[in-house]
Motif scaffolding. Structure first.
Motif, PDB file in Angstrom:
ATOM      1  N   PHE A  98      48.697 -27.825 -13.894  1.00  0.00           N
ATOM      2  CA  PHE A  98      47.862 -27.619 -15.080  1.00  0.00           C
ATOM      3  C   PHE A  98      46.694 -28.598 -15.094  1.00  0.00           C
ATOM      4  O   PHE A  98      45.561 -28.217 -15.426  1.00  0.00           O
ATOM      5  CB  PHE A  98      48.714 -27.791 -16.343  1.00  0.00           C
ATOM      6  CG  PHE A  98      47.934 -27.637 -17.624  1.00  0.00           C
ATOM      7  CD1 PHE A  98      47.563 -26.381 -18.065  1.00  0.00           C
ATOM      8  CD2 PHE A  98      47.564 -28.740 -18.370  1.00  0.00           C
ATOM      9  CE1 PHE A  98      46.835 -26.223 -19.232  1.00  0.00           C
ATOM     10  CE2 PHE A  98      46.838 -28.592 -19.535  1.00  0.00           C
ATOM     11  CZ  PHE A  98      46.474 -27.331 -19.970  1.00  0.00           C
ATOM     12  N   GLU A  99      46.982 -29.841 -14.751  1.00  0.00           N
ATOM     13  CA  GLU A  99      45.903 -30.832 -14.689  1.00  0.00           C
ATOM     14  C   GLU A  99      44.867 -30.448 -13.635  1.00  0.00           C
ATOM     15  O   GLU A  99      43.658 -30.560 -13.856  1.00  0.00           O
ATOM     16  CB  GLU A  99      46.488 -32.208 -14.380  1.00  0.00           C
ATOM     17  CG  GLU A  99      45.456 -33.326 -14.382  1.00  0.00           C
ATOM     18  CD  GLU A  99      46.086 -34.684 -14.128  1.00  0.00           C
ATOM     19  OE1 GLU A  99      45.336 -35.683 -14.067  1.00  0.00           O
ATOM     20  OE2 GLU A  99      47.318 -34.749 -13.966  1.00  0.00           O
ATOM     21  N   HIS A 100      45.382 -29.944 -12.501  1.00  0.00           N
ATOM     22  CA  HIS A 100      44.470 -29.501 -11.437  1.00  0.00           C
ATOM     23  C   HIS A 100      43.628 -28.315 -11.907  1.00  0.00           C
ATOM     24  O   HIS A 100      42.407 -28.266 -11.653  1.00  0.00           O
ATOM     25  CB  HIS A 100      45.280 -29.121 -10.194  1.00  0.00           C
ATOM     26  CG  HIS A 100      44.451 -28.576  -9.069  1.00  0.00           C
ATOM     27  ND1 HIS A 100      43.598 -29.358  -8.312  1.00  0.00           N
ATOM     28  CD2 HIS A 100      44.327 -27.308  -8.579  1.00  0.00           C
ATOM     29  CE1 HIS A 100      42.990 -28.607  -7.411  1.00  0.00           C
ATOM     30  NE2 HIS A 100      43.419 -27.361  -7.551  1.00  0.00           N
ATOM     31  N   LEU A 101      44.293 -27.356 -12.610  1.00  0.00           N
ATOM     32  CA  LEU A 101      43.565 -26.198 -13.123  1.00  0.00           C
ATOM     33  C   LEU A 101      42.535 -26.604 -14.167  1.00  0.00           C
ATOM     34  O   LEU A 101      41.431 -26.052 -14.221  1.00  0.00           O
ATOM     35  CB  LEU A 101      44.543 -25.185 -13.718  1.00  0.00           C
ATOM     36  CG  LEU A 101      45.388 -24.387 -12.730  1.00  0.00           C
ATOM     37  CD1 LEU A 101      46.408 -23.539 -13.470  1.00  0.00           C
ATOM     38  CD2 LEU A 101      44.508 -23.493 -11.855  1.00  0.00           C
ATOM     39  N   THR A 102      42.919 -27.573 -15.012  1.00  0.00           N
ATOM     40  CA  THR A 102      41.979 -28.062 -16.025  1.00  0.00           C
ATOM     41  C   THR A 102      40.741 -28.658 -15.375  1.00  0.00           C
ATOM     42  O   THR A 102      39.606 -28.389 -15.783  1.00  0.00           O
ATOM     43  CB  THR A 102      42.664 -29.103 -16.926  1.00  0.00           C
ATOM     44  OG1 THR A 102      43.801 -28.509 -17.559  1.00  0.00           O
ATOM     45  CG2 THR A 102      41.709 -29.594 -18.003  1.00  0.00           C
ATOM     46  N   ASN A 103      40.989 -29.472 -14.351  1.00  0.00           N
ATOM     47  CA  ASN A 103      39.852 -30.063 -13.630  1.00  0.00           C
ATOM     48  C   ASN A 103      39.020 -28.993 -12.939  1.00  0.00           C
ATOM     49  O   ASN A 103      37.788 -29.042 -12.950  1.00  0.00           O
ATOM     50  CB  ASN A 103      40.364 -31.083 -12.606  1.00  0.00           C
ATOM     51  CG  ASN A 103      41.015 -32.286 -13.264  1.00  0.00           C
ATOM     52  OD1 ASN A 103      40.680 -32.631 -14.402  1.00  0.00           O
ATOM     53  ND2 ASN A 103      41.952 -32.921 -12.578  1.00  0.00           N
ATOM     54  N   TYR A 105      38.812 -25.824 -13.840  1.00  0.00           N
ATOM     55  CA  TYR A 105      38.092 -25.065 -14.870  1.00  0.00           C
ATOM     56  C   TYR A 105      36.848 -25.821 -15.325  1.00  0.00           C
ATOM     57  O   TYR A 105      35.783 -25.225 -15.529  1.00  0.00           O
ATOM     58  CB  TYR A 105      39.019 -24.803 -16.054  1.00  0.00           C
ATOM     59  CG  TYR A 105      38.339 -24.089 -17.207  1.00  0.00           C
ATOM     60  CD1 TYR A 105      38.093 -22.721 -17.157  1.00  0.00           C
ATOM     61  CD2 TYR A 105      37.929 -24.797 -18.339  1.00  0.00           C
ATOM     62  CE1 TYR A 105      37.467 -22.075 -18.208  1.00  0.00           C
ATOM     63  CE2 TYR A 105      37.300 -24.155 -19.388  1.00  0.00           C
ATOM     64  CZ  TYR A 105      37.069 -22.785 -19.319  1.00  0.00           C
ATOM     65  OH  TYR A 105      36.435 -22.149 -20.347  1.00  0.00           O
ATOM     66  N   SER A 106      37.008 -27.130 -15.501  1.00  0.00           N
ATOM     67  CA  SER A 106      35.846 -27.939 -15.907  1.00  0.00           C
ATOM     68  C   SER A 106      34.742 -27.870 -14.855  1.00  0.00           C
ATOM     69  O   SER A 106      33.562 -27.717 -15.180  1.00  0.00           O
ATOM     70  CB  SER A 106      36.296 -29.384 -16.135  1.00  0.00           C
ATOM     71  OG  SER A 106      35.197 -30.196 -16.497  1.00  0.00           O
ATOM     72  N   LYS A 107      35.151 -27.965 -13.584  1.00  0.00           N
ATOM     73  CA  LYS A 107      34.158 -27.882 -12.508  1.00  0.00           C
ATOM     74  C   LYS A 107      33.509 -26.501 -12.463  1.00  0.00           C
ATOM     75  O   LYS A 107      32.290 -26.378 -12.277  1.00  0.00           O
ATOM     76  CB  LYS A 107      34.822 -28.198 -11.168  1.00  0.00           C
ATOM     77  CG  LYS A 107      35.273 -29.644 -11.031  1.00  0.00           C
ATOM     78  CD  LYS A 107      35.961 -29.878  -9.699  1.00  0.00           C
ATOM     79  CE  LYS A 107      36.439 -31.320  -9.563  1.00  0.00           C
ATOM     80  NZ  LYS A 107      37.140 -31.557  -8.275  1.00  0.00           N
ATOM     81  N   LEU A 108      34.356 -25.446 -12.650  1.00  0.00           N
ATOM     82  CA  LEU A 108      33.813 -24.087 -12.632  1.00  0.00           C
ATOM     83  C   LEU A 108      32.859 -23.866 -13.806  1.00  0.00           C
ATOM     84  O   LEU A 108      31.840 -23.172 -13.666  1.00  0.00           O
ATOM     85  CB  LEU A 108      34.953 -23.065 -12.693  1.00  0.00           C
ATOM     86  CG  LEU A 108      35.766 -22.895 -11.407  1.00  0.00           C
ATOM     87  CD1 LEU A 108      36.956 -21.971 -11.642  1.00  0.00           C
ATOM     88  CD2 LEU A 108      34.906 -22.341 -10.285  1.00  0.00           C
ATOM     89  N   ASN A 112      29.186 -22.798 -13.457  1.00  0.00           N
ATOM     90  CA  ASN A 112      28.702 -21.590 -14.112  1.00  0.00           C
ATOM     91  C   ASN A 112      27.430 -21.869 -14.910  1.00  0.00           C
ATOM     92  O   ASN A 112      26.492 -21.075 -14.903  1.00  0.00           O
ATOM     93  CB  ASN A 112      29.788 -21.033 -15.040  1.00  0.00           C
ATOM     94  CG  ASN A 112      29.458 -19.662 -15.570  1.00  0.00           C
ATOM     95  OD1 ASN A 112      29.152 -18.740 -14.813  1.00  0.00           O
ATOM     96  ND2 ASN A 112      29.501 -19.513 -16.874  1.00  0.00           N
ATOM     97  N   ARG A 113      27.413 -23.028 -15.593  1.00  0.00           N
ATOM     98  CA  ARG A 113      26.203 -23.404 -16.325  1.00  0.00           C
ATOM     99  C   ARG A 113      25.042 -23.631 -15.360  1.00  0.00           C
ATOM    100  O   ARG A 113      23.902 -23.226 -15.635  1.00  0.00           O
ATOM    101  CB  ARG A 113      26.471 -24.668 -17.153  1.00  0.00           C
ATOM    102  CG  ARG A 113      27.264 -24.413 -18.419  1.00  0.00           C
ATOM    103  CD  ARG A 113      27.266 -25.626 -19.325  1.00  0.00           C
ATOM    104  NE  ARG A 113      27.986 -26.740 -18.722  1.00  0.00           N
ATOM    105  CZ  ARG A 113      29.283 -26.956 -18.886  1.00  0.00           C
ATOM    106  NH1 ARG A 113      30.001 -26.126 -19.613  1.00  0.00           N
ATOM    107  NH2 ARG A 113      29.866 -28.010 -18.328  1.00  0.00           N
ATOM    108  N   GLU A 114      25.332 -24.268 -14.234  1.00  0.00           N
ATOM    109  CA  GLU A 114      24.281 -24.464 -13.237  1.00  0.00           C
ATOM    110  C   GLU A 114      23.792 -23.127 -12.698  1.00  0.00           C
ATOM    111  O   GLU A 114      22.591 -22.932 -12.497  1.00  0.00           O
ATOM    112  CB  GLU A 114      24.814 -25.331 -12.088  1.00  0.00           C
ATOM    113  CG  GLU A 114      25.095 -26.778 -12.487  1.00  0.00           C
ATOM    114  CD  GLU A 114      25.647 -27.581 -11.329  1.00  0.00           C
ATOM    115  OE1 GLU A 114      25.655 -27.065 -10.192  1.00  0.00           O
ATOM    116  OE2 GLU A 114      26.062 -28.737 -11.550  1.00  0.00           O
TER     117      GLU A 114
END
Length: 345
Positions: A98-103, A105-108, A112-114
């Protein structure tokens, strides 16, 4: 036993020798009572002894059962402890995942904003030179004295500029549909004049491939309330695809009618059709289907995904019916009065 017999004999002698027979009988009765009490005591003692033995057997049996149950409970406790350790280990793994997915998701989200920013910048930077090219071609055309080859070059340049602008608009539409809630510009539309003006935009394209548009339905007297720009883009994409993927000399059929407070737009071509495999992915962005444009027309794989997105923004849906070699039919179902958060005209 001998003592008991002697005592009995003495008692009998005593009774016989007694002067008072009644007193002797009383004594005899007392003796019999004592004997009876003694017998009862013996019987009760035996019964108690038997009951004690039965109780001991039951206690032993129950003790064995309890011991067995205790052993089973201990085994279950060990199994539960083992399961708990496994669950604890899995929970730790899940927390790490979950922590890995959270990180991730944050990176994605950052990517996505970029990506959105890059698309906006690229679209703006690409549109400027394309519009400059369009302006230059108009200036050249206004000079006149162009031979046939030069006129053909100008026409091809304009076609490339138009395709480029269309692709930029498609990218912006897809990006906006994913990231923003649609805000519609609603207006009341007389459908007859709207369709007549719209079909005039495709006269040249139909003529270039010797194709024919056949319009049917009861739309001439219909009034709808929707976003005219989005409706036009839906029809543009459907018509462009029908022309693009149909061979020369074929017909494109469009039937427009009302049904239960809905507007049905049915467009059918006589093209090669769409395979079942392609139908499973045809509405996904940047998906190129196995069918190819029949005259080398450009295709960016965005048209159908844009149509679906625009239909959803208007509160409608799109369905497809196609078989290989039998053409393709798209059916658009839209509400006669679109209800959504909007900016009304």
């Amino acid at each position: 036993m001998f003592g008991q017999k002697v005592a009995a004999a003495l008692l009998i002698s005593f009774i016989i020798d007694a002067e008072n027979i009644n007193y002797g009988l009383f004594i005899l009765l007392g003796i019999f009572v004592c004997i009876g009490i003694y017998v009862v005591i013996l019987l009760n003692s035996r019964r108690v002894r038997i009951q004690r033995q039965i109780l001991q057997r039951k206690v032993a049996q129950r003790t064995g059962e309890i011991s067995k149950q205790k052993e089973e409970l201990q085994n279950q406790s060990n199994a539960l402890q083992k399961a708990y350790e496994e669950i604890k280990t899995k929970n730790m793994a899940i927390e790490e995942a979950f922590e890995h997915l959270t990180n991730s998701y944050s990176k994605l989200s950052d990517l996505n904003r970029e990506k959105d920013g890059i698309i906006s910048i690229v679209a703006h930077d690409l549109r400027t030179p394309l519009n400059n090219i369009e302006g230059l071609t108009q200036l050249i055309s206004m000079e006149g004295n162009l031979n046939k080859d030069q006129q053909d070059y100008i026409s091809k340049i304009r076609s490339v500029v138009k395709n480029g602008n269309n692709m930029i608009q498609d990218l912006l539409d897809i990006n906006q549909a994913k990231n923003q809630k649609p805000i519609l510009n609603l207006s009341d539309i007389a459908l007859g004049p709207f369709i007549e003006n719209w079909q005039a935009n495709f006269e040249k394209a139909l003529l270039s491939k010797n194709q024919k548009l056949i319009l049917t339905g009861d739309f001439f007297d219909l009034d709808i309330r929707t976003d005219a720009g989005l409706l036009s883009r839906i029809l543009d994409n459907l018509m462009s695809n029908a022309i693009k993927f149909s061979v020369q000399g074929t017909s494109i059929h469009i039937d427009i009618h009302s049904q239960n407070d809905n507007l049905n737009l049915i467009i059918r071509d006589e093209g090669p059709g769409i395979s079942e495999q392609d139908q499973l992915k045809m509405f996904k962005p940047f998906t190129r289907l196995s069918a190819k444009p029949t005259n080398g027309e450009p295709s960016n794989g965005l048209g159908l995904s844009i149509i679906k997105s625009l239909c959803q923004q208007l509160g409608g849906k799109i369905t497809v019916n196609s078989e290989i070699g039998k053409g393709t039919t798209f059916e658009i179902n839209l509400p006669m009065a679109t209800a959504c958060e909007m900016v009304s005209k």
